[in-house]
Design an enzyme around this catalytic site. Structure first.
Site, PDB file in Angstrom:
ATOM      1  N   GLY A  98      12.528  45.918  27.269  1.00  0.00           N
ATOM      2  CA  GLY A  98      13.458  47.045  27.290  1.00  0.00           C
ATOM      3  C   GLY A  98      14.655  46.788  28.182  1.00  0.00           C
ATOM      4  O   GLY A  98      15.794  47.160  27.845  1.00  0.00           O
ATOM      5  N   ASP A  99      14.433  46.133  29.319  1.00  0.00           N
ATOM      6  CA  ASP A  99      15.541  45.782  30.214  1.00  0.00           C
ATOM      7  C   ASP A  99      16.476  44.795  29.524  1.00  0.00           C
ATOM      8  O   ASP A  99      17.703  44.869  29.676  1.00  0.00           O
ATOM      9  CB  ASP A  99      14.995  45.163  31.501  1.00  0.00           C
ATOM     10  CG  ASP A  99      13.951  46.028  32.175  1.00  0.00           C
ATOM     11  OD1 ASP A  99      14.078  47.264  32.094  1.00  0.00           O
ATOM     12  OD2 ASP A  99      13.018  45.478  32.775  1.00  0.00           O
TER      13      ASP A  99
END
Length: 303
Positions: A248-249
């Protein structure tokens, strides 16, 4: 410049154990150490993608020195404020299923928090500030609000990657981008979201509150971007998932790097999905070569 703020960085200590036995002595087949924390991950990926980035936050003790040294080795610019105590170590045990044990970090007082906020006086309207992660109990409770208010005074773009009641409170600041998954989006409204149509409906409600771009990840179903330019469904490439940490980052980093490069929301989404997928298919965070390879495999349609 894309600044990232990680209030509680960590060393991510990854151990792979083929045949883990609880209550016995186990030997790891492989161990890896990485500088961790959501904002740190975003900066590491941004640097690999060729974007200008600087990591801000707090570090402490010998573990904090390791975090800074590794980031400098990767040529990530850092202005991490040193505080008393020890930066945390997060253990990630991969033994069939993945188990995480997250440590606690150092205590940050009001004076040190003010030092961090004052670092943002250099912001320009073209800059982005990524505020990522939950709010640690070791920092002043209003620090995210103070950071965003400073960003707004300098007309910088704010990206918020957190969840729960904190995200709900911060929506009033009308950030440039948020990235909840469909469960987190539902939590904002006290509902369960199960379909793409429901994702679009609730993302629209967030957009109407002034949030410019909302990316909602839906695990294997891909992601939906709701923006002023339109609503897009992105389907991720298929591959062997090796790593659940940092995908997600990486999506956030890829989206911002793509947006700076192309000035196009759709292409930014493509870059974000390719980056998130490349990390999921790797043991560590993605490398640019793998992101570039996956770009043409990302399917995007306007809905």
């Amino acid at each position: 410049m894309i600044y990232t703020i990680t209030l509680n960085p960590s060393i991510d200590y990854v151990m792979e154990v083929a045949d883990f036995k609880e209550g016995s002595v186990n030997r790891a087949d492989r161990t890896m150490y990485y500088p961790g924390g959501k904002g740190i991950n975003v900066s590491r990926v941004l640097k690999r993608l060729g974007a200008d980035t600087m990591a801000l936050g707090f570090t402490a003790g010998f573990t904090g020195n390791f975090i800074k040294e590794r980031l400098i080795e990767e040529q990530v610019a850092v202005k991490l404020i040193e505080v008393e105590g020890t930066s945390r170590i997060n253990v990630k045990l991969k033994a069939g299923e993945e188990t995480e044990i997250n440590g606690s970090g150092p205590i940050v007082d009001e004076r040190e928090a003010s030092r961090l906020i004052s670092q943002l006086d250099v912001l320009q309207p073209t800059d982005f500030v990524v505020i990522a992660g939950s709010l640690p109990g070791t920092v002043p409770s209003t620090i995210y609000q103070a950071i965003i208010e400073k960003c707004k005074r300098h007309h910088a773009n704010v990206v918020i990657d957190t969840g729960g009641s904190l995200l709900k409170e911060l929506l009033a600041y009308r950030p440039f981008l948020i990235k909840p998954n469909h469960h987190e989006l539902g939590d904002l409204f006290g509902v369960s979201i199960r379909t793409k149509e429901e994702v679009v409906d609730y993302a629209r409600r967030i957009h109407e509150q002034g949030v410019q771009n909302i990316i909602v990840s839906m695990a294997g179903e891909g992601a939906i971007l709701y923006s002023e330019a339109g609503v897009y469904l992105a389907k991720a490439p298929k591959g062997d998932v090796k790593n659940s940490v940092g995908a997600g980052d990486s999506l956030v980093a890829g989206f911002l790097a793509g947006y700076e490069k192309y000035a196009n929301i759709q292409e930014a989404l493509r870059y974000g999905i390719a980056s998130g997928s490349a990390t999921a298919f790797s043991n560590d965070l993605c490398q640019k070569q793998e992101v570039d390879r996956l770009l043409n495999q990302v399917e995007i349609e306007k809905i």
